[in-house]
Write an enzyme that holds these catalytic residues in place. Structure first.
Site, PDB file in Angstrom:
ATOM      1  N   VAL A  91      17.503  58.536  -6.221  1.00 48.83           N
ATOM      2  CA  VAL A  91      18.490  57.469  -6.174  1.00 48.83           C
ATOM      3  C   VAL A  91      18.141  56.459  -7.256  1.00 48.83           C
ATOM      4  CG1 VAL A  91      19.547  55.654  -4.772  1.00 48.83           C
ATOM      5  CG2 VAL A  91      18.754  57.773  -3.687  1.00 48.83           C
ATOM      6  N   CYS A  92      19.128  56.081  -8.059  1.00 47.59           N
ATOM      7  CA  CYS A  92      18.939  55.028  -9.049  1.00 47.59           C
ATOM      8  C   CYS A  92      17.802  55.400 -10.003  1.00 47.59           C
ATOM      9  CB  CYS A  92      18.696  53.706  -8.317  1.00 47.59           C
ATOM     10  SG  CYS A  92      18.810  52.227  -9.324  1.00 47.59           S
TER      11      CYS A  92
END
Length: 320
Positions: free
Chosen positions: A111-112
Protein backbone atom coordinates in the site's frame (compact mmCIF):
# COMPACT_ATOMS: atom_id res chain seq x y z
CA UNK A 1 -20.65 -17.20 0.35
CA UNK A 2 -17.40 -19.11 0.84
CA UNK A 3 -17.27 -22.43 2.70
CA UNK A 4 -13.51 -22.81 2.57
CA UNK A 5 -11.28 -22.16 5.61
CA UNK A 6 -10.55 -18.47 6.16
CA UNK A 7 -7.90 -16.96 3.92
CA UNK A 8 -5.01 -15.55 5.95
CA UNK A 9 -4.38 -11.81 5.60
CA UNK A 10 -1.14 -10.56 7.18
CA UNK A 11 -0.63 -6.80 7.16
CA UNK A 12 2.94 -5.77 7.95
CA UNK A 13 3.33 -2.62 10.04
CA UNK A 14 6.45 -0.87 11.33
CA UNK A 15 7.36 2.24 13.28
CA UNK A 16 5.94 5.37 11.64
CA UNK A 17 3.77 3.42 9.25
CA UNK A 18 0.76 5.35 7.99
CA UNK A 19 -2.23 4.12 9.94
CA UNK A 20 -4.67 4.05 7.00
CA UNK A 21 -2.25 1.90 5.04
CA UNK A 22 -2.82 -0.73 7.72
CA UNK A 23 -6.38 -0.17 8.85
CA UNK A 24 -7.91 0.64 5.45
CA UNK A 25 -7.32 -2.81 3.93
CA UNK A 26 -7.95 -4.48 7.30
CA UNK A 27 -11.41 -2.90 7.48
CA UNK A 28 -12.31 -4.09 3.98
CA UNK A 29 -11.57 -7.70 4.89
CA UNK A 30 -13.22 -7.30 8.31
CA UNK A 31 -16.36 -5.93 6.67
CA UNK A 32 -16.40 -8.91 4.32
CA UNK A 33 -16.42 -11.06 7.45
CA UNK A 34 -19.18 -8.93 9.00
CA UNK A 35 -21.38 -9.42 5.94
CA UNK A 36 -21.03 -13.20 6.03
CA UNK A 37 -24.32 -14.85 7.07
CA UNK A 38 -24.53 -16.23 10.58
CA UNK A 39 -23.24 -19.79 10.76
CA UNK A 40 -21.08 -19.52 7.65
CA UNK A 41 -17.32 -19.56 7.83
CA UNK A 42 -15.73 -16.12 7.77
CA UNK A 43 -13.76 -15.62 4.54
CA UNK A 44 -10.73 -13.94 6.13
CA UNK A 45 -8.43 -14.31 9.14
CA UNK A 46 -6.78 -10.90 9.60
CA UNK A 47 -3.57 -10.22 11.52
CA UNK A 48 -1.45 -7.11 11.86
CA UNK A 49 2.15 -8.24 12.26
CA UNK A 50 5.33 -6.40 13.14
CA UNK A 51 8.77 -6.91 14.59
CA UNK A 52 7.87 -4.87 17.68
CA UNK A 53 4.58 -6.11 19.08
CA UNK A 54 3.28 -2.56 19.34
CA UNK A 55 3.70 -0.07 16.52
CA UNK A 56 3.58 3.69 16.94
CA UNK A 57 2.20 4.95 13.64
CA UNK A 58 3.05 8.31 12.09
CA UNK A 59 -0.19 9.72 13.53
CA UNK A 60 0.91 8.76 17.04
CA UNK A 61 -1.78 6.10 17.34
CA UNK A 62 -0.42 2.80 18.69
CA UNK A 63 -1.40 -0.44 16.97
CA UNK A 64 -1.16 -3.78 18.73
CA UNK A 65 0.28 -6.46 16.50
CA UNK A 66 1.48 -10.04 16.45
CA UNK A 67 5.13 -10.99 16.19
CA UNK A 68 6.42 -11.78 12.71
CA UNK A 69 5.45 -15.43 12.18
CA UNK A 70 8.10 -17.96 11.23
CA UNK A 71 5.70 -20.76 10.41
CA UNK A 72 2.64 -21.05 8.24
CA UNK A 73 1.98 -18.61 5.46
CA UNK A 74 0.38 -19.22 2.10
CA UNK A 75 -2.17 -16.45 2.35
CA UNK A 76 -1.90 -12.77 1.49
CA UNK A 77 0.94 -10.54 2.70
CA UNK A 78 0.26 -6.80 2.58
CA UNK A 79 3.08 -4.35 3.30
CA UNK A 80 2.08 -0.91 4.57
CA UNK A 81 3.82 2.36 3.74
CA UNK A 82 4.40 5.72 5.38
CA UNK A 83 7.28 7.77 6.70
CA UNK A 84 8.83 4.75 8.39
CA UNK A 85 9.32 2.83 5.17
CA UNK A 86 12.79 4.30 4.62
CA UNK A 87 14.03 2.88 7.91
CA UNK A 88 12.24 -0.39 7.19
CA UNK A 89 14.13 -0.63 3.89
CA UNK A 90 17.40 -0.54 5.85
CA UNK A 91 16.33 -3.32 8.23
CA UNK A 92 18.02 -6.44 6.83
CA UNK A 93 16.20 -8.77 9.21
CA UNK A 94 12.84 -7.36 8.09
CA UNK A 95 13.80 -7.58 4.42
CA UNK A 96 14.79 -11.20 4.90
CA UNK A 97 11.44 -11.94 6.55
CA UNK A 98 9.53 -10.21 3.75
CA UNK A 99 11.37 -12.23 1.09
CA UNK A 100 10.77 -15.50 2.94
CA UNK A 101 7.14 -14.73 3.67
CA UNK A 102 6.42 -13.58 0.12
CA UNK A 103 7.85 -16.86 -1.18
CA UNK A 104 5.17 -18.69 0.81
CA UNK A 105 2.33 -16.27 0.15
CA UNK A 106 -0.30 -16.87 -2.52
CA UNK A 107 -0.13 -13.13 -3.21
CA UNK A 108 1.98 -10.24 -1.96
CA UNK A 109 0.90 -6.61 -1.96
CA UNK A 110 1.92 -3.12 -0.90
CA UNK A 111 0.00 0.00 0.00
CA UNK A 112 1.33 3.44 -0.91
CA UNK A 113 5.09 3.71 -0.33
CA UNK A 114 5.16 0.13 0.91
CA UNK A 115 6.22 -0.58 -2.68
CA UNK A 116 9.66 0.70 -1.67
CA UNK A 117 9.99 -2.18 0.80
CA UNK A 118 8.92 -4.76 -1.77
CA UNK A 119 11.30 -3.27 -4.33
CA UNK A 120 14.18 -3.19 -1.81
CA UNK A 121 13.52 -6.87 -1.17
CA UNK A 122 13.82 -7.51 -4.93
CA UNK A 123 10.21 -8.62 -5.28
CA UNK A 124 9.25 -6.08 -7.94
CA UNK A 125 12.16 -6.48 -10.37
CA UNK A 126 10.81 -6.84 -13.90
CA UNK A 127 7.26 -6.29 -12.71
CA UNK A 128 4.81 -3.49 -13.35
CA UNK A 129 4.10 -1.53 -10.17
CA UNK A 130 2.73 1.71 -8.75
CA UNK A 131 3.33 3.77 -5.62
CA UNK A 132 2.22 7.11 -4.20
CA UNK A 133 2.33 9.77 -6.94
CA UNK A 134 4.48 12.06 -4.75
CA UNK A 135 7.30 9.49 -4.58
CA UNK A 136 7.22 8.09 -8.12
CA UNK A 137 10.26 10.08 -9.29
CA UNK A 138 12.30 8.86 -6.32
CA UNK A 139 11.08 5.30 -6.83
CA UNK A 140 11.95 5.28 -10.53
CA UNK A 141 15.48 6.51 -9.79
CA UNK A 142 16.08 3.99 -7.00
CA UNK A 143 14.56 0.95 -8.68
CA UNK A 144 15.10 1.13 -12.45
CA UNK A 145 14.46 -2.62 -12.80
CA UNK A 146 10.81 -2.06 -11.82
CA UNK A 147 8.35 -1.08 -14.57
CA UNK A 148 6.77 1.83 -12.72
CA UNK A 149 3.38 3.03 -13.94
CA UNK A 150 2.52 6.23 -12.05
CA UNK A 151 -1.14 6.50 -13.04
CA UNK A 152 -3.24 3.56 -11.73
CA UNK A 153 -4.84 3.30 -8.32
CA UNK A 154 -3.47 -0.24 -8.10
CA UNK A 155 -1.59 -2.68 -10.30
CA UNK A 156 -1.74 -6.47 -10.35
CA UNK A 157 1.22 -8.25 -11.93
CA UNK A 158 0.75 -11.95 -11.41
CA UNK A 159 0.66 -12.68 -7.69
CA UNK A 160 2.12 -9.28 -6.76
CA UNK A 161 -0.16 -6.29 -6.23
CA UNK A 162 0.88 -2.70 -5.57
CA UNK A 163 -1.30 0.32 -4.87
CA UNK A 164 -1.01 4.08 -4.93
CA UNK A 165 -1.36 6.52 -2.06
CA UNK A 166 -3.06 5.84 1.28
CA UNK A 167 -6.74 5.16 0.55
CA UNK A 168 -5.76 3.20 -2.56
CA UNK A 169 -5.17 0.32 -0.16
CA UNK A 170 -8.96 0.17 0.19
CA UNK A 171 -9.34 -0.09 -3.59
CA UNK A 172 -6.73 -2.84 -3.66
CA UNK A 173 -8.40 -4.81 -0.87
CA UNK A 174 -11.82 -4.49 -2.53
CA UNK A 175 -10.32 -5.87 -5.73
CA UNK A 176 -8.92 -8.79 -3.76
CA UNK A 177 -12.33 -9.50 -2.23
CA UNK A 178 -13.84 -9.43 -5.72
CA UNK A 179 -11.14 -11.78 -7.02
CA UNK A 180 -11.66 -14.15 -4.09
CA UNK A 181 -15.43 -14.16 -3.70
CA UNK A 182 -17.00 -12.29 -6.59
CA UNK A 183 -18.45 -8.91 -7.32
CA UNK A 184 -21.59 -9.14 -5.13
CA UNK A 185 -19.61 -9.43 -1.89
CA UNK A 186 -17.09 -6.78 -2.96
CA UNK A 187 -19.93 -4.42 -3.91
CA UNK A 188 -21.67 -5.04 -0.60
CA UNK A 189 -18.45 -4.21 1.25
CA UNK A 190 -17.97 -1.04 -0.79
CA UNK A 191 -21.54 0.05 -0.09
CA UNK A 192 -21.12 -0.61 3.61
CA UNK A 193 -17.94 1.49 3.67
CA UNK A 194 -19.51 4.15 1.40
CA UNK A 195 -16.70 4.01 -1.18
CA UNK A 196 -16.48 3.27 -4.89
CA UNK A 197 -16.01 -0.39 -5.76
CA UNK A 198 -14.00 0.88 -8.71
CA UNK A 199 -13.41 4.61 -8.49
CA UNK A 200 -13.30 6.48 -11.82
CA UNK A 201 -9.88 7.33 -13.15
CA UNK A 202 -6.55 6.71 -11.49
CA UNK A 203 -4.24 8.78 -9.36
CA UNK A 204 -3.77 10.76 -12.58
CA UNK A 205 -6.93 12.59 -11.53
CA UNK A 206 -4.90 14.08 -8.69
CA UNK A 207 -1.62 14.67 -10.50
CA UNK A 208 -1.90 14.30 -14.24
CA UNK A 209 1.48 15.91 -14.94
CA UNK A 210 3.27 13.44 -12.69
CA UNK A 211 4.99 11.52 -15.45
CA UNK A 212 6.45 14.73 -16.87
CA UNK A 213 7.92 15.54 -13.46
CA UNK A 214 9.95 12.33 -13.54
CA UNK A 215 12.31 13.72 -16.15
CA UNK A 216 15.91 14.76 -15.49
CA UNK A 217 14.90 18.40 -15.52
CA UNK A 218 15.94 19.05 -19.13
CA UNK A 219 12.48 20.20 -20.15
CA UNK A 220 11.24 21.88 -16.97
CA UNK A 221 11.51 25.34 -18.54
CA UNK A 222 9.73 24.13 -21.65
CA UNK A 223 6.90 22.69 -19.57
CA UNK A 224 6.55 26.01 -17.79
CA UNK A 225 6.42 27.82 -21.11
CA UNK A 226 3.79 25.37 -22.42
CA UNK A 227 1.65 25.95 -19.32
CA UNK A 228 1.69 29.68 -20.04
CA UNK A 229 0.77 29.29 -23.72
CA UNK A 230 -1.95 26.64 -23.72
CA UNK A 231 -4.17 28.56 -26.15
CA UNK A 232 -1.34 28.94 -28.70
CA UNK A 233 0.07 26.72 -31.43
CA UNK A 234 2.05 24.00 -29.64
CA UNK A 235 2.98 21.90 -32.62
CA UNK A 236 6.21 19.90 -32.72
CA UNK A 237 8.07 22.57 -34.67
CA UNK A 238 7.12 25.30 -32.21
CA UNK A 239 8.23 23.17 -29.26
CA UNK A 240 11.52 22.22 -30.90
CA UNK A 241 12.28 25.91 -31.60
CA UNK A 242 11.44 26.82 -28.03
CA UNK A 243 13.78 24.07 -26.78
CA UNK A 244 16.53 25.16 -29.18
CA UNK A 245 16.79 21.77 -30.88
CA UNK A 246 16.15 20.24 -34.26
CA UNK A 247 12.87 18.39 -34.70
CA UNK A 248 14.56 14.99 -34.67
CA UNK A 249 16.78 15.70 -31.68
CA UNK A 250 13.94 17.25 -29.72
CA UNK A 251 11.58 14.31 -30.32
CA UNK A 252 14.25 11.78 -29.34
CA UNK A 253 15.47 13.59 -26.23
CA UNK A 254 11.98 14.42 -25.01
CA UNK A 255 10.92 10.79 -25.15
CA UNK A 256 14.14 9.69 -23.44
CA UNK A 257 13.65 12.23 -20.66
CA UNK A 258 9.91 11.90 -19.99
CA UNK A 259 8.90 8.56 -21.52
CA UNK A 260 6.23 10.45 -23.48
CA UNK A 261 5.94 11.95 -26.94
CA UNK A 262 5.90 15.77 -27.13
CA UNK A 263 2.25 15.64 -28.22
CA UNK A 264 1.35 13.59 -25.18
CA UNK A 265 3.30 15.99 -22.97
CA UNK A 266 1.30 18.93 -24.31
CA UNK A 267 -1.98 17.07 -23.89
CA UNK A 268 -1.04 16.14 -20.33
CA UNK A 269 -0.34 19.75 -19.35
CA UNK A 270 -3.52 20.94 -21.07
CA UNK A 271 -5.51 18.23 -19.34
CA UNK A 272 -4.04 19.10 -15.94
CA UNK A 273 -5.05 22.74 -16.34
CA UNK A 274 -8.52 21.84 -17.62
CA UNK A 275 -9.01 19.59 -14.60
CA UNK A 276 -8.08 22.45 -12.28
CA UNK A 277 -10.42 24.87 -14.04
CA UNK A 278 -13.32 22.44 -13.77
CA UNK A 279 -12.64 21.97 -10.07
CA UNK A 280 -12.72 25.77 -9.70
CA UNK A 281 -16.14 25.89 -11.37
CA UNK A 282 -15.34 26.80 -14.98
CA UNK A 283 -17.72 25.48 -17.62
CA UNK A 284 -16.60 22.67 -19.90
CA UNK A 285 -16.70 25.07 -22.86
CA UNK A 286 -14.51 27.61 -21.09
CA UNK A 287 -12.04 24.95 -19.92
CA UNK A 288 -11.71 23.57 -23.44
CA UNK A 289 -11.10 27.02 -24.92
CA UNK A 290 -8.63 28.23 -22.28
CA UNK A 291 -6.57 25.06 -22.47
CA UNK A 292 -6.29 24.91 -26.24
CA UNK A 293 -8.37 21.79 -26.85
CA UNK A 294 -10.25 23.45 -29.69
CA UNK A 295 -13.61 21.87 -28.88
CA UNK A 296 -15.53 20.41 -25.98
CA UNK A 297 -15.64 17.09 -27.81
CA UNK A 298 -11.84 16.91 -27.86
CA UNK A 299 -11.76 17.69 -24.13
CA UNK A 300 -14.39 15.03 -23.52
CA UNK A 301 -12.36 12.45 -25.44
CA UNK A 302 -9.24 13.22 -23.42
CA UNK A 303 -11.10 12.99 -20.10
CA UNK A 304 -12.70 9.69 -21.04
CA UNK A 305 -9.35 8.31 -22.13
CA UNK A 306 -7.47 9.42 -19.03
CA UNK A 307 -10.08 9.15 -16.28
CA UNK A 308 -12.94 7.09 -17.63
CA UNK A 309 -15.40 9.95 -16.98
CA UNK A 310 -16.36 12.98 -19.03
CA UNK A 311 -15.52 16.57 -18.02
CA UNK A 312 -19.11 17.36 -17.01
CA UNK A 313 -19.22 14.39 -14.64
CA UNK A 314 -15.79 15.29 -13.29
CA UNK A 315 -16.87 18.89 -12.64
CA UNK A 316 -20.03 17.72 -10.86
CA UNK A 317 -18.02 15.38 -8.65
CA UNK A 318 -15.09 17.61 -7.73
CA UNK A 319 -16.25 21.23 -7.96
CA UNK A 320 -16.71 22.68 -4.48
Amino acid sequence: MPNDPPHSIEILAFANAQILDVTGPAQVFATANDLTPAGALKPYAIDIVSADGEVVTSSGIVLRSKALPDEGGGGTLIVSGGHGVNAACRDEALLTWVRRRAARASRTASVCSGAFLLAEAGLLDGRRAVTHWGRCAEFAARFPAVRLDPDPIFVRDGSVWTSAGVTAGIDLALAMVEADHGRPLALAVARQLVVFLKRPGGQAQFSAALALQQSDGTFERLHGWIAGHLEHDLSLGVLADQAGMSLRTFSRRYRQSTGRTPADGVETIRFERARQLLEEGASVTRAAARCGFGSTETLRRVFLQRLGVGPSAYRARFHG
